[in-house]
Design a protein around this motif. Structure first.
Motif, mmCIF file in Angstrom:
data_model
loop_
_atom_site.group_PDB
_atom_site.id
_atom_site.type_symbol
_atom_site.label_atom_id
_atom_site.label_comp_id
_atom_site.label_asym_id
_atom_site.label_seq_id
_atom_site.Cartn_x
_atom_site.Cartn_y
_atom_site.Cartn_z
ATOM 1 N N UNK A 49 19.478 -11.614 -19.245
ATOM 2 C CA UNK A 49 19.943 -10.236 -19.411
ATOM 3 C C UNK A 49 19.118 -9.518 -20.479
ATOM 4 N N UNK A 50 18.816 -10.196 -21.571
ATOM 5 C CA UNK A 50 18.001 -9.615 -22.646
ATOM 6 C C UNK A 50 16.593 -9.313 -22.148
ATOM 7 N N UNK A 51 16.031 -10.215 -21.359
ATOM 8 C CA UNK A 51 14.713 -9.999 -20.781
ATOM 9 C C UNK A 51 14.706 -8.723 -19.930
ATOM 10 N N UNK A 52 15.750 -8.531 -19.141
ATOM 11 C CA UNK A 52 15.867 -7.311 -18.332
ATOM 12 C C UNK A 52 15.952 -6.077 -19.227
ATOM 13 N N UNK A 53 16.772 -6.163 -20.269
ATOM 14 C CA UNK A 53 16.946 -5.028 -21.172
ATOM 15 C C UNK A 53 15.639 -4.678 -21.869
ATOM 16 N N UNK A 54 14.934 -5.689 -22.368
ATOM 17 C CA UNK A 54 13.683 -5.446 -23.080
ATOM 18 C C UNK A 54 12.594 -4.912 -22.154
ATOM 19 N N UNK A 55 12.618 -5.314 -20.886
ATOM 20 C CA UNK A 55 11.633 -4.823 -19.915
ATOM 21 C C UNK A 55 11.961 -3.389 -19.511
ATOM 22 N N UNK A 80 26.423 -4.679 -19.633
ATOM 23 C CA UNK A 80 26.081 -4.136 -18.315
ATOM 24 C C UNK A 80 26.043 -2.615 -18.308
ATOM 25 N N UNK A 81 26.782 -1.961 -19.172
ATOM 26 C CA UNK A 81 26.645 -0.509 -19.327
ATOM 27 C C UNK A 81 25.254 -0.171 -19.861
ATOM 28 N N UNK A 82 24.799 -0.942 -20.847
ATOM 29 C CA UNK A 82 23.472 -0.700 -21.420
ATOM 30 C C UNK A 82 22.367 -0.986 -20.403
ATOM 31 N N UNK A 87 16.282 1.974 -16.196
ATOM 32 C CA UNK A 87 15.931 2.079 -14.771
ATOM 33 C C UNK A 87 15.942 0.679 -14.169
ATOM 34 N N UNK A 88 17.054 -0.011 -14.381
ATOM 35 C CA UNK A 88 17.261 -1.348 -13.836
ATOM 36 C C UNK A 88 18.289 -1.233 -12.719
ATOM 37 N N UNK A 122 19.687 -13.342 -12.193
ATOM 38 C CA UNK A 122 18.298 -13.260 -11.730
ATOM 39 C C UNK A 122 17.731 -11.905 -12.120
ATOM 40 N N UNK A 123 16.613 -11.928 -12.813
ATOM 41 C CA UNK A 123 15.925 -10.683 -13.155
ATOM 42 C C UNK A 123 14.543 -10.702 -12.549
ATOM 43 N N UNK A 124 14.246 -9.647 -11.799
ATOM 44 C CA UNK A 124 12.930 -9.499 -11.201
ATOM 45 C C UNK A 124 12.344 -8.159 -11.641
#
Length: 165
Positions: A49-55, A80-82, A87-88, A122-124
């Protein structure tokens, strides 16, 4: 601190945040896991989740077994609000025991065994990379699965969730 597994299979401790992301990006394999406590998997999911946020862009898919976990697990709704504020493209999956209101995510509802016994994050990102955690509950609080940074495996897990859930 978080625990990770290096290329030789040894358990190592790495700091959380940006530095742990750099460590993780340097490792492209996958590791199998068996845990006797569900909370032992939480750091791997939070890392993704952090990886998604930072990306800040890409697609994130997360299963919650029950959708009420978005509300009743401390801090989960805020995370999940954040994530949805970027643009995720965020997708959440679970048994429909509640309706996550005013949360800008795509909600998938189901009652199959997979919905009730899977733990996936899963983050892509738009470019190559990402991460995936996939685990199946064997019995109460006992999980078997894997986590990976391998781009091909991440794509396969993402595609499976898209097609099958």
């Amino acid at each position: 601190m978080q625990h990770a597994v290096d290329r030789s299979g040894r358990t190592v401790v790495t700091p959380r945040g940006r530095r742990s992301r750099r460590v993780a990006q340097g490792w492209r394999g996958q590791r199998h896991l068996v845990v006797d406590r569900g909370d032992a998997i939480v750091p791997a999911g939070e890392h993704i989740e952090r990886l998604a946020y930072e990306t800040g862009e890409g697609r994130l898919r997360s299963t919650f077994q029950r959708l009420s976990r978005l509300e009743d697990e401390f801090g989960t709704r805020t995370v999940y609000e954040r994530l949805a504020g970027w643009t995720i493209d965020v997708h959440v999956y679970g048994v429909p025991d509640s309706n996550p209101e005013k949360l800008d995510v795509t909600v998938h509802r189901g009652t199959s065994d997979e919905y009730r016994s899977s733990w996936c994050v899963v983050f892509q990102p738009p470019d190559d990379g990402g991460a995936a955690l996939l685990a199946n509950q064997q019995e109460p609080n006992r999980w078997r699965g894997f986590w990976t940074y391998d781009p091909e495996t991440v794509t396969q897990v993402d595609g499976y969730l898209d097609r099958s859930f």
